[in-house]
Write a protein that holds these residues in place. Structure first.
Motif, PDB file in Angstrom:
ATOM      1  N   ARG A  65       8.194 -23.095  -5.724  1.00 41.60           N
ATOM      2  CA  ARG A  65       8.380 -22.006  -6.689  1.00 41.60           C
ATOM      3  C   ARG A  65       8.839 -20.736  -5.968  1.00 41.60           C
ATOM      4  NH1 ARG A  65       2.491 -22.918  -9.339  1.00 41.60           N
ATOM      5  NH2 ARG A  65       2.025 -22.855  -7.080  1.00 41.60           N
ATOM      6  N   PHE A 122       1.326 -22.207 -17.711  1.00 38.44           N
ATOM      7  CA  PHE A 122       2.740 -22.111 -17.317  1.00 38.44           C
ATOM      8  C   PHE A 122       2.862 -21.987 -15.803  1.00 38.44           C
ATOM      9  CE2 PHE A 122       1.277 -17.840 -17.421  1.00 38.44           C
ATOM     10  CZ  PHE A 122       0.693 -17.643 -18.663  1.00 38.44           C
ATOM     11  N   CYS A 123       1.921 -22.622 -15.092  1.00 39.89           N
ATOM     12  CA  CYS A 123       1.888 -22.476 -13.640  1.00 39.89           C
ATOM     13  C   CYS A 123       3.082 -23.121 -12.937  1.00 39.89           C
ATOM     14  CB  CYS A 123       0.597 -23.075 -13.091  1.00 39.89           C
ATOM     15  SG  CYS A 123      -0.883 -22.286 -13.745  1.00 39.89           S
ATOM     16  N   CYS A 137       5.652 -20.578 -12.101  1.00 36.78           N
ATOM     17  CA  CYS A 137       5.125 -19.254 -11.748  1.00 36.78           C
ATOM     18  C   CYS A 137       5.993 -18.574 -10.686  1.00 36.78           C
ATOM     19  CB  CYS A 137       3.695 -19.382 -11.214  1.00 36.78           C
ATOM     20  SG  CYS A 137       2.978 -17.787 -10.814  1.00 36.78           S
ATOM     21  N   ARG A 180       5.124 -15.209  -9.833  1.00 32.44           N
ATOM     22  CA  ARG A 180       4.385 -13.973  -9.635  1.00 32.44           C
ATOM     23  C   ARG A 180       3.470 -13.995  -8.421  1.00 32.44           C
ATOM     24  NH1 ARG A 180       5.206 -15.634 -14.199  1.00 32.44           N
ATOM     25  NH2 ARG A 180       3.376 -16.987 -14.364  1.00 32.44           N
ATOM     26  N   ARG A 182       0.693 -10.952  -6.354  1.00 31.60           N
ATOM     27  CA  ARG A 182       0.037  -9.684  -6.618  1.00 31.60           C
ATOM     28  C   ARG A 182      -0.389  -8.973  -5.339  1.00 31.60           C
ATOM     29  NH1 ARG A 182      -0.648 -13.294 -10.561  1.00 31.60           N
ATOM     30  NH2 ARG A 182      -0.637 -12.509 -12.721  1.00 31.60           N
ATOM     31  N   CYS A 188      -2.316 -16.027  -6.557  1.00 36.05           N
ATOM     32  CA  CYS A 188      -2.517 -16.519  -7.923  1.00 36.05           C
ATOM     33  C   CYS A 188      -3.635 -15.720  -8.594  1.00 36.05           C
ATOM     34  CB  CYS A 188      -2.888 -17.997  -7.895  1.00 36.05           C
ATOM     35  SG  CYS A 188      -3.566 -18.614  -9.444  1.00 36.05           S
ATOM     36  N   LEU A 189      -3.449 -15.419  -9.880  1.00 38.56           N
ATOM     37  CA  LEU A 189      -4.398 -14.597 -10.638  1.00 38.56           C
ATOM     38  C   LEU A 189      -5.813 -15.167 -10.581  1.00 38.56           C
ATOM     39  CD1 LEU A 189      -4.825 -12.270 -12.699  1.00 38.56           C
ATOM     40  CD2 LEU A 189      -4.158 -13.867 -14.499  1.00 38.56           C
ATOM     41  N   PHE A 190      -5.920 -16.483 -10.707  1.00 39.74           N
ATOM     42  CA  PHE A 190      -7.240 -17.120 -10.823  1.00 39.74           C
ATOM     43  C   PHE A 190      -7.743 -17.707  -9.513  1.00 39.74           C
ATOM     44  CE2 PHE A 190      -7.687 -16.281 -15.108  1.00 39.74           C
ATOM     45  CZ  PHE A 190      -6.615 -16.725 -15.859  1.00 39.74           C
ATOM     46  N   LYS A 220      -1.093 -20.991  -1.966  1.00 42.81           N
ATOM     47  CA  LYS A 220      -1.106 -20.890  -3.426  1.00 42.81           C
ATOM     48  C   LYS A 220      -1.326 -22.243  -4.082  1.00 42.81           C
ATOM     49  CE  LYS A 220       1.416 -18.968  -7.355  1.00 42.81           C
ATOM     50  NZ  LYS A 220       2.194 -17.772  -7.772  1.00 42.81           N
ATOM     51  N   HIS A 254      -3.716 -23.332 -12.084  1.00 45.65           N
ATOM     52  CA  HIS A 254      -5.094 -22.861 -12.182  1.00 45.65           C
ATOM     53  C   HIS A 254      -5.976 -23.995 -12.694  1.00 45.65           C
ATOM     54  CE1 HIS A 254      -5.306 -22.509 -16.568  1.00 45.65           C
ATOM     55  NE2 HIS A 254      -4.205 -21.793 -16.574  1.00 45.65           N
TER      56      HIS A 254
HETATM   57  S1  SF4 Z   1      -2.652 -19.012 -12.938  1.00 41.25           S
HETATM   58 FE1  SF4 Z   1      -1.772 -18.627 -10.944  1.00 41.25          FE
HETATM   59  S2  SF4 Z   1      -0.185 -20.177 -10.667  1.00 41.25           S
HETATM   60 FE2  SF4 Z   1      -0.725 -20.147 -12.815  1.00 41.25          FE
HETATM   61  S3  SF4 Z   1       0.757 -18.792 -13.753  1.00 41.25           S
HETATM   62 FE3  SF4 Z   1      -1.039 -17.544 -13.251  1.00 41.25          FE
HETATM   63  S4  SF4 Z   1      -0.655 -16.727 -11.230  1.00 41.25           S
HETATM   64 FE4  SF4 Z   1       0.794 -18.397 -11.557  1.00 41.25          FE
END
Ligand code: SF4
Length: 336
Positions: free
Chosen positions: A19, A262-263, A266, A268, A270, A280-282, A313, A317
């Motif tokens: 990704r 929608f991983c 991804c 993104r 941070r 990753c957010l989570f 990464k 999630h």
């Molecule tokens: S949970 Fe993590 S991998 Fe999935 S879309 Fe969000 S930031 Fe991306």
């Protein structure tokens, strides 16, 4: 804002699943003037001291490295980013980065009316405004503050100033605000704004449980009973499922991280206010840049830490219940 630069640089921000990362979310503070229960733990958090936060020069240095490696969009978040003094100066500094095409911001709009013009002049083009209710008492219950009128003035001023894109972020929670879903759709009807309904996500101590998740399917059915929705084609890495509505100029979207993640696409990554990279957010694991930067790390050292973080990464999630059990930062300390 400088002219878009033809895409000559190679995007090297690729993780273990191929990704490409083009979108950096930068939290500039952990402070906020609201107390939304799904973001700020009920017991509050220990605010970071000023010296624990990256200063503007450090943020721009890290952002520049990311942009040289392929990032073309930066979103400023918080806490509440406008709690950081002179934020427009940071925007001006970022807007000089060659290769950065978009600077966006997510705000609760309580301080927006008085800042909108200079943020736009500094280089912000896309604005996301968090608002979960139009009802005065419910707004106060959800946020702990009686600030609905300030938020509404902020939305009006943002439209008057003319940002190229304004989205309203609504966290849809079963048993809390589902009776306002149609009101939000009506509110954007004759505007150029988009309203995005976000599935309630688990973060540390935010009282999440699966029964409180109003799913994409449930909201689509609710809106579809009243309006004719037409799907809008979006980029593969887009987080939202977008729809236009027949007879409306405003559009509707859904962020479906709990019911349809929608991983796989991804893009993104941070940077937290205290200088840690979160791939990753989570995913709780982070790579802290701040102390290395202040200890004299070179750009090459920072690049190495960025790539190390991307290498860690996860593919996706975990199930919501597992996320809820994880010891991750609270939402306010990540910035969404
Ligand atoms: S949970 Fe993590 S991998 Fe999935 S879309 Fe969000 S930031 Fe991306």
């Amino acid at each position: 804002m400088k002219a878009l630069v033809p895409e000559t640089r190679m995007n090297t921000l690729v993780d273990g699943f191929g990704r490409k990362h083009t979108y950096l979310r930068i939290s500039v503070t952990d402070k906020c003037n609201l107390r939304c229960f799904y973001c700020m733990p009920l017991e509050g958090i220990v605010w970071k001291r000023r010296e624990e936060l990256l200063d503007f020069e450090e943020i721009v240095r890290v952002a520049d490295i990311f942009v040289r490696k392929g990032i073309d969009k930066i979103r400023l978040t918080g806490g509440e980013p406008l709690m950081r003094r002179d934020l427009h100066l940071l925007v001006e500094m970022l807007s000089k980065l060659e290769g950065l095409n978009t600077i966006a911001m997510t705000t609760n709009a309580t301080l927006l009316a008085e800042n909108a013009q200079r943020l736009k002049d500094a280089g912000i083009t896309q604005l996301n405004i968090s608002i979960d209710s139009f009802k005065q008492d419910r707004f106060q219950t959800l946020t702990g503050r009686d600030d609905l009128q300030r938020v509404m003035r902020g939305i009006e001023e943002a439209q008057r100033v003319g940002f190229s894109q304004i989205k309203l972020n609504v966290v849809a929670i079963a048993g809390v605000n589902e009776d306002e879903i149609i009101d939000f759709v009506d509110y954007v009807k004759d505007t150029r704004m988009n309203v995005r309904f976000i599935e309630f996500m688990p973060f540390r101590d935010n009282d999440w449980n699966v029964e409180r998740v109003l799913t994409y399917a449930e909201m689509l059915k609710m809106i579809g009973e009243k309006f004719q929705l037409v799907p809008i084609e979006t980029e593969p890495s887009a987080v939202a499922k977008d729809f236009s509505i027949v007879g409306h100029s405003g559009t509707v979207s859904f962020i479906t991280s709990m019911s349809e993640s929608f991983c796989s696409t991804c893009n993104r990554i941070r940077l937290t206010a205290d200088g840690s990279i979160k791939s990753c957010l989570f995913y709780p694991a982070e790579v802290s840049l701040r102390d290395r930067i202040r200890a004299g790390a070179t750009d090459a050292d920072i690049e190495e830490m960025i790539m190390y973080s991307l290498g860690q990464k996860p593919e996706a999630h975990p199930p919501a219940e597992e996320i809820a059990a994880e010891h991750n930062r609270s939402m306010i300390e990540i910035g969404g």
